[in-house]
Design a protein around this motif. Structure first.
Motif, PDB file in Angstrom:
ATOM      1  N   THR A  32       0.849  -1.191   0.000  1.00 38.83           N
ATOM      2  CA  THR A  32       0.000   0.000   0.000  1.00 38.83           C
ATOM      3  C   THR A  32       0.886   1.241   0.000  1.00 38.83           C
ATOM      4  OG1 THR A  32      -0.088   0.050   2.412  1.00 38.83           O
ATOM      5  CG2 THR A  32      -1.867  -1.109   1.279  1.00 38.83           C
ATOM      6  N   VAL A  33       0.376   2.301  -0.552  1.00 37.72           N
ATOM      7  CA  VAL A  33       1.036   3.601  -0.518  1.00 37.72           C
ATOM      8  C   VAL A  33      -0.027   4.619  -0.127  1.00 37.72           C
ATOM      9  CG1 VAL A  33       2.250   5.377  -1.827  1.00 37.72           C
ATOM     10  CG2 VAL A  33       2.692   2.959  -2.303  1.00 37.72           C
ATOM     11  N   GLY A  62       3.453   0.348   2.825  1.00 41.03           N
ATOM     12  CA  GLY A  62       3.249  -0.881   3.581  1.00 41.03           C
ATOM     13  C   GLY A  62       3.354  -2.089   2.677  1.00 41.03           C
ATOM     14  N   TYR A  63       3.821  -3.180   3.255  1.00 37.41           N
ATOM     15  CA  TYR A  63       3.864  -4.449   2.544  1.00 37.41           C
ATOM     16  C   TYR A  63       3.391  -5.524   3.507  1.00 37.41           C
ATOM     17  CZ  TYR A  63       5.420  -8.520  -0.019  1.00 37.41           C
ATOM     18  OH  TYR A  63       5.444  -9.720  -0.668  1.00 37.41           O
ATOM     19  N   LYS A  64       2.234  -6.086   3.216  1.00 32.26           N
ATOM     20  CA  LYS A  64       1.569  -7.034   4.098  1.00 32.26           C
ATOM     21  C   LYS A  64       1.442  -6.423   5.488  1.00 32.26           C
ATOM     22  CE  LYS A  64       2.703 -11.017   1.336  1.00 32.26           C
ATOM     23  NZ  LYS A  64       3.262 -12.338   1.256  1.00 32.26           N
ATOM     24  N   GLY A  69       7.128   5.019   7.215  1.00 35.42           N
ATOM     25  CA  GLY A  69       6.801   6.270   6.570  1.00 35.42           C
ATOM     26  C   GLY A  69       7.480   7.467   7.181  1.00 35.42           C
ATOM     27  N   VAL A  70       7.094   8.610   6.665  1.00 31.63           N
ATOM     28  CA  VAL A  70       7.601   9.894   7.125  1.00 31.63           C
ATOM     29  C   VAL A  70       6.410  10.828   7.315  1.00 31.63           C
ATOM     30  CG1 VAL A  70       8.028  10.719   4.773  1.00 31.63           C
ATOM     31  CG2 VAL A  70       9.261  11.751   6.682  1.00 31.63           C
ATOM     32  N   TRP A  71       6.467  11.631   8.373  1.00 28.51           N
ATOM     33  CA  TRP A  71       5.442  12.626   8.673  1.00 28.51           C
ATOM     34  C   TRP A  71       6.159  13.907   9.039  1.00 28.51           C
ATOM     35  CZ3 TRP A  71       4.375  15.716  12.854  1.00 28.51           C
ATOM     36  CH2 TRP A  71       3.132  16.344  12.875  1.00 28.51           C
ATOM     37  N   THR A  72       5.641  15.038   8.600  1.00 27.82           N
ATOM     38  CA  THR A  72       6.285  16.309   8.910  1.00 27.82           C
ATOM     39  C   THR A  72       5.259  17.383   9.232  1.00 27.82           C
ATOM     40  OG1 THR A  72       7.885  17.960   8.144  1.00 27.82           O
ATOM     41  CG2 THR A  72       6.410  17.034   6.494  1.00 27.82           C
ATOM     42  N   SER A  73       5.657  18.281  10.118  1.00 27.73           N
ATOM     43  CA  SER A  73       4.861  19.463  10.427  1.00 27.73           C
ATOM     44  C   SER A  73       5.739  20.671  10.152  1.00 27.73           C
ATOM     45  CB  SER A  73       4.413  19.458  11.889  1.00 27.73           C
ATOM     46  OG  SER A  73       3.605  20.595  12.149  1.00 27.73           O
ATOM     47  N   GLN A  74       5.284  21.526   9.253  1.00 24.04           N
ATOM     48  CA  GLN A  74       6.041  22.705   8.841  1.00 24.04           C
ATOM     49  C   GLN A  74       5.231  23.947   9.190  1.00 24.04           C
ATOM     50  OE1 GLN A  74       9.200  22.344   7.534  1.00 24.04           O
ATOM     51  NE2 GLN A  74       8.835  20.217   8.039  1.00 24.04           N
ATOM     52  N   PRO A  75       5.546  24.585  10.343  1.00 29.26           N
ATOM     53  CA  PRO A  75       4.803  25.777  10.764  1.00 29.26           C
ATOM     54  C   PRO A  75       4.932  26.918   9.753  1.00 29.26           C
ATOM     55  CG  PRO A  75       6.150  24.932  12.545  1.00 29.26           C
ATOM     56  CD  PRO A  75       6.557  24.199  11.312  1.00 29.26           C
ATOM     57  N   LEU A  76       3.911  27.739   9.692  1.00 33.18           N
ATOM     58  CA  LEU A  76       3.925  28.868   8.766  1.00 33.18           C
ATOM     59  C   LEU A  76       4.745  30.029   9.309  1.00 33.18           C
ATOM     60  CD1 LEU A  76       0.247  28.810   7.504  1.00 33.18           C
ATOM     61  CD2 LEU A  76       2.271  27.728   6.541  1.00 33.18           C
ATOM     62  N   ASP A  85       9.245  13.290  11.353  1.00 33.42           N
ATOM     63  CA  ASP A  85       9.216  12.012  12.050  1.00 33.42           C
ATOM     64  C   ASP A  85       9.340  10.865  11.052  1.00 33.42           C
ATOM     65  OD1 ASP A  85       8.615  13.660  14.166  1.00 33.42           O
ATOM     66  OD2 ASP A  85       6.490  13.129  14.212  1.00 33.42           O
ATOM     67  N   LEU A  86      10.148   9.885  11.397  1.00 37.91           N
ATOM     68  CA  LEU A  86      10.295   8.656  10.616  1.00 37.91           C
ATOM     69  C   LEU A  86       9.799   7.503  11.480  1.00 37.91           C
ATOM     70  CD1 LEU A  86      13.918   9.326   9.363  1.00 37.91           C
ATOM     71  CD2 LEU A  86      11.800   9.714   8.099  1.00 37.91           C
ATOM     72  N   TYR A  87       9.086   6.563  10.873  1.00 36.59           N
ATOM     73  CA  TYR A  87       8.581   5.445  11.668  1.00 36.59           C
ATOM     74  C   TYR A  87       8.551   4.163  10.849  1.00 36.59           C
ATOM     75  CZ  TYR A  87       4.199   6.446   9.231  1.00 36.59           C
ATOM     76  OH  TYR A  87       3.256   6.676   8.264  1.00 36.59           O
ATOM     77  N   ILE A  88       8.608   3.054  11.573  1.00 38.94           N
ATOM     78  CA  ILE A  88       8.486   1.724  10.981  1.00 38.94           C
ATOM     79  C   ILE A  88       7.753   0.846  11.986  1.00 38.94           C
ATOM     80  CG2 ILE A  88      10.743   0.936  11.810  1.00 38.94           C
ATOM     81  CD1 ILE A  88      10.918  -0.634   9.108  1.00 38.94           C
ATOM     82  N   GLY A  89       6.905  -0.029  11.477  1.00 40.05           N
ATOM     83  CA  GLY A  89       6.134  -0.875  12.384  1.00 40.05           C
ATOM     84  C   GLY A  89       5.727  -2.186  11.754  1.00 40.05           C
ATOM     85  N   TYR A  90       5.185  -3.053  12.603  1.00 38.93           N
ATOM     86  CA  TYR A  90       4.723  -4.366  12.174  1.00 38.93           C
ATOM     87  C   TYR A  90       3.458  -4.694  12.944  1.00 38.93           C
ATOM     88  CZ  TYR A  90       4.729  -9.277  10.911  1.00 38.93           C
ATOM     89  OH  TYR A  90       4.376 -10.500  10.417  1.00 38.93           O
ATOM     90  N   GLY A  91       2.451  -5.179  12.235  1.00 38.62           N
ATOM     91  CA  GLY A  91       1.197  -5.594  12.858  1.00 38.62           C
ATOM     92  C   GLY A  91       1.091  -7.106  12.879  1.00 38.62           C
TER      93      GLY A  91
END
Length: 152
Positions: A32-33, A62-64, A69-76, A85-91
């Motif tokens: 998934t993307v 995601g794969y199976k 991913g990456v998440w960012t907050s860019q204040p004005l 933020d960088l993250y990796i996980g497994y379910g």
């Protein structure tokens, strides 16, 4: 005769819709993307205000059961701190409806000056239980531990 034709048309439409669902399910890839780009008037994280108005973008692959991913907050406002933020996980699937989710997140504040060094980052692991479907809601409970700040 009209009733028979309408009945046959409804049955044919239902059969073709069911066949299309089966085709889509069979051709659904294992990966998934996901992307997101939002505007927020105020960024609050775990009860603490981080910034006023900001653009927040994310991308996840995601794969199976694995995802990252990456998440960012860019204040004005230029006086407020950017966050990446960088993250990796497994379910781990427990059943069709329930899973245990675990992973790591790296919180990065590249423009924050700490002890005369530019940039600050911290690392957090998480463990959660999610699943079920109760009237359209999927409950979950998570625990987080920040290794650098030694905080739950």
């Amino acid at each position: 005769m009209k009733k028979i034709a309408i009945t046959l048309a409804v049955l044919a439409a239902g059969y073709s819709a069911q066949a299309a669902d089966a085709t889509v399910a069979a051709s659904t890839p294992a990966y998934t993307v996901t992307t997101d780009f939002t505007y927020t008037s105020e960024y609050v994280f775990r009860g603490q205000k981080q910034s006023n108005a900001a653009f927040q973008a994310s991308a996840e692959v995601g794969y199976k059961e694995i995802y990252g991913g990456v998440w960012t907050s860019q204040p004005l406002r230029s006086a407020e701190t950017n966050e990446v933020d960088l993250y990796i996980g497994y379910g781990f699937p427990l059943s069709n409806d329930w899973k245990i989710d675990t992973g790591l997140t790296s919180y990065n504040y590249p423009e924050t000056v700490v002890n005369t060094k530019t940039g600050f980052s911290t690392y957090e692991s998480y463990l959660g239980l999610t699943g079920g479907n109760f009237a359209g809601f999927t409950p979950s409970v998570y625990g987080y531990y920040d290794w650098k700040l030694d905080n739950y």
